[in-house]
Every structure is written in C-alpha cells, then in structure tokens.
Scaffold this active site. Structure first.
Site, mmCIF file in Angstrom:
data_model
loop_
_atom_site.group_PDB
_atom_site.id
_atom_site.type_symbol
_atom_site.label_atom_id
_atom_site.label_comp_id
_atom_site.label_asym_id
_atom_site.label_seq_id
_atom_site.Cartn_x
_atom_site.Cartn_y
_atom_site.Cartn_z
ATOM 1 N N PRO A 88 114.169 -17.778 4.013
ATOM 2 C CA PRO A 88 114.958 -17.142 2.943
ATOM 3 C C PRO A 88 114.077 -16.738 1.761
ATOM 4 O O PRO A 88 114.469 -15.939 0.933
ATOM 5 C CB PRO A 88 115.947 -18.248 2.526
ATOM 6 C CG PRO A 88 115.907 -19.249 3.603
ATOM 7 C CD PRO A 88 114.551 -19.172 4.221
ATOM 8 N N GLU A 115 115.063 -28.465 7.199
ATOM 9 C CA GLU A 115 115.221 -28.030 5.818
ATOM 10 C C GLU A 115 114.088 -27.117 5.380
ATOM 11 O O GLU A 115 113.960 -26.749 4.240
ATOM 12 C CB GLU A 115 115.321 -29.247 4.898
ATOM 13 C CG GLU A 115 116.723 -29.805 4.881
ATOM 14 C CD GLU A 115 117.746 -28.671 4.962
ATOM 15 O OE1 GLU A 115 118.418 -28.556 5.993
ATOM 16 O OE2 GLU A 115 117.831 -27.882 4.005
ATOM 17 N N ARG A 152 113.817 -1.241 19.478
ATOM 18 C CA ARG A 152 114.551 0.011 19.678
ATOM 19 C C ARG A 152 113.748 1.215 19.172
ATOM 20 O O ARG A 152 114.036 2.353 19.525
ATOM 21 C CB ARG A 152 115.919 -0.010 19.014
ATOM 22 C CG ARG A 152 115.910 -0.092 17.508
ATOM 23 C CD ARG A 152 117.308 -0.181 16.950
ATOM 24 N NE ARG A 152 118.059 1.048 17.180
ATOM 25 C CZ ARG A 152 117.939 2.135 16.433
ATOM 26 N NH1 ARG A 152 117.067 2.181 15.438
ATOM 27 N NH2 ARG A 152 118.676 3.201 16.688
ATOM 28 N N ASP A 167 118.071 7.822 12.896
ATOM 29 C CA ASP A 167 118.689 6.693 12.179
ATOM 30 C C ASP A 167 118.909 7.066 10.715
ATOM 31 O O ASP A 167 117.977 7.493 10.052
ATOM 32 C CB ASP A 167 117.762 5.475 12.221
ATOM 33 C CG ASP A 167 117.764 4.834 13.586
ATOM 34 O OD1 ASP A 167 118.461 5.355 14.472
ATOM 35 O OD2 ASP A 167 117.046 3.838 13.769
HETATM 36 C C1 LIG Z 1 119.439 -25.057 4.520
HETATM 37 N N1 LIG Z 1 118.073 -24.670 4.911
HETATM 38 C C2 LIG Z 1 117.977 -24.409 6.359
HETATM 39 C C3 LIG Z 1 116.530 -24.060 6.738
HETATM 40 N N2 LIG Z 1 116.028 -22.982 5.927
HETATM 41 C C4 LIG Z 1 114.757 -22.479 6.274
HETATM 42 C C5 LIG Z 1 113.659 -22.677 5.416
HETATM 43 C C6 LIG Z 1 112.415 -22.189 5.772
HETATM 44 C C7 LIG Z 1 112.253 -21.468 6.938
HETATM 45 C C8 LIG Z 1 113.321 -21.223 7.771
HETATM 46 C C9 LIG Z 1 114.573 -21.741 7.455
HETATM 47 C C10 LIG Z 1 115.692 -21.502 8.421
HETATM 48 N N3 LIG Z 1 116.755 -20.751 7.780
HETATM 49 C C11 LIG Z 1 116.684 -19.442 7.472
HETATM 50 C C12 LIG Z 1 115.671 -18.631 7.941
HETATM 51 C C13 LIG Z 1 115.690 -17.271 7.575
HETATM 52 C C14 LIG Z 1 116.714 -16.806 6.761
HETATM 53 C C15 LIG Z 1 116.757 -15.356 6.370
HETATM 54 N N4 LIG Z 1 117.577 -15.006 5.373
HETATM 55 O O1 LIG Z 1 116.062 -14.516 6.981
HETATM 56 C C16 LIG Z 1 117.688 -17.680 6.330
HETATM 57 N N5 LIG Z 1 117.679 -18.976 6.683
HETATM 58 C C17 LIG Z 1 116.204 -23.155 4.483
HETATM 59 C C18 LIG Z 1 117.647 -23.468 4.173
#
Ligand SMILES: CN1CCN(c2ccccc2CNc2ccc(C(N)=O)cn2)CC1
Length: 244
Positions: A88, A115, A152, A167
C-alpha cells in the site's frame, strides 16, 4: 516474450489467471509465468517465513532470509529483470506503467502477507507498487491485476480481433457509451446516429460522449487530453448542454 515470476505463499490463487488470459498466451509462448513459494526457502525447521516485529506491535512481518534466498536462487535473467514489491506504500500503478513493463524481459513480483515485511526486503525491489489506496490481505491480488494489465499489452495475447491500442486510458479519455443488438431493448433505444452508418458523425458523437463523460466523472484526466481543431465545436455544445 515476457516472463512473470511470482514469489508467493499462495500460488494456487493464480490458477484463474492461468485458465483465462494467460492460457493461450502461454501456449503461444508470448508469456511465461512461474511461481516460487518462498516457504521452500525458510531456514528454520518450523519453516516459518514470518516473525514478530522488533520493538513490539501487533501482527507478524515477513522475514528477510526466505525472500532473499528465493530471489538469489532465480535463474540468471536473459533480458532485463525488474523486481516489484507490492504494498500500500508503493507508487500507484497506472496504464503508462503497464506499457513500460510490457517492454521488459522479466518481471518478478514479491507478494507480501501478514502485517507487512522486514524493511531490508525493500533493498531487493526495483519498484514498489500499489494498485490503489486500499488495504488487501496480501499482495497476490495486486500482482494479478498488474500481470493482467501487462500481459494484455503483449502483441498477440488479446487475439486478432481485440487490441489494446484503443484503450481509453492510454489516451486518457473515458470510453464513450457502447451498444450492441437489439436496437430497442424494452423501449431503451440505441442512439440513432450509431445506426446511421455515417462514420464521420459517429466518430464525432463518440469523441463528444467521451469528453462529456470525462468532464463529468474524471475532470482530473482532462489536462492530459490533447484537443484537436474539431474539438472546439464539440466543447461549445457540451458547455451549452451542461450550463447550470
Ligand atoms: C493490514 N495489512 C495487511 C498487509 N499489508 C501489506 C504490507 C506490505 C506489503 C504487502 C501487504 C499486503 N497488502 C496489500 C498489498 C498491496 C496493496 C495495494 N493497494 O496494492 C494493498 N494491500 C499492509 C496492511
């Protein structure tokens, strides 16, 4: 030929991709996808790939060793290789990134879970990407989205009839309304112009509806639009039609 390598604890999550877009693409040798379960690289006898965070805090983090060992064990890349970490906290994935990656030789996706991951894992990544501002349980779905968007674009993957050139997002306009048979569905008519066979008018109608939709739904995309001379009369009409 583009090669996807996915580091994941859940390779089975990718099965639907193998049965859809990647099936023919792999048969046609346009795309290759391989999976590495980094649990196979866990060193302890309990085979654990995660551990508690130093400094306390809830949840578990991905340990560095299994990921580093898995990446180091990958066969030497033939072309260019890009290692991508999904999180994220990454740069938001957009169509131009998909187009850039479609030129790459090999893309390696590290799918995190729990996490998060030990900060030292970030050293392995050439890019850290997010598919949008929301939280998922793992990086797998994000990797699938990116693999689909990139695959794609590889010539031949979409088959002869479809093509990715048109696209809307690659020309930063939202798509115009589209219709197919029947011309009248429960009294809902297809716009006359589309039945007229008048290609110039149809082209103009589509441009106008794309601009209308983009202005109304995604004004943030407008500054990326290149306006041509034929757009001015269209814009005048839109302004008159949407005056408050
Ligand atoms: C509650 N935690 C679950 C694990 N997470 C986390 C943290 C680090 C790496 C991967 C993850 C896996 N989660 C992802 C992955 C990608 C996206 C995206 N937006 O591309 C959203 N989430 C952090 C939050």
């Amino acid at each position: 030929m583009i090669k996807f390598t996915v580091l994941t604890l859940f390779p089975e999550m990718f099965a639907p991709l193998q049965e859809s877009i990647l099936k023919r693409a792999q048969e046609a040798k346009l795309v290759k996808i391989q999976f590495v379960n980094f649990r196979d690289y866990a060193i302890s006898k309990h085979k654990n790939v995660d551990d508690v965070p130093y400094g306390g805090g809830a949840g578990m983090l991905l340990k560095p060793e299994p990921i580093f060992a898995a990446i180091r064990d990958l066969p030497k890349p033939c072309g260019r290789r890009k290692v991508i970490l999904m999180s994220p906290q990454g740069e938001v994935f957009r169509q131009e990134k998909a187009k850039e990656w479609a030129e790459e030789g090999e893309l390696v996706f590290i799918c995190g879970h729990y996490e998060g991951f030990d900060e030292r894992i970030r050293e392995l990544a050439d890019e850290e990407m997010s598919i949008g501002d929301y939280v998922l349980t793992g990086g797998e779905l994000a990797a699938m989205v990116m693999i689909d968007a990139v695959a794609r674009l590889v010539p031949g993957v979409l088959g002869e009839d479809a093509s990715a050139e048109e696209d809307s997002h690659s020309i930063s306009l939202l798509e115009y309304p589209q219709y197919t048979r029947p011309a009248d569905f429960e009294g809902r008519q297809v716009p006359e112009i589309l039945l007229s066979g008048h290609h110039a008018f149809i082209k103009r109608w589509r441009r106008k509806e794309s601009l209308r939709r983009t202005f109304l739904r995604r004004p943030d995309l407008i500054n990326a639009v290149t306006f041509g001379p034929e757009d001015y009369s269209i814009l005048e009409e839109l302004i008159l039609e949407h005056e408050e």
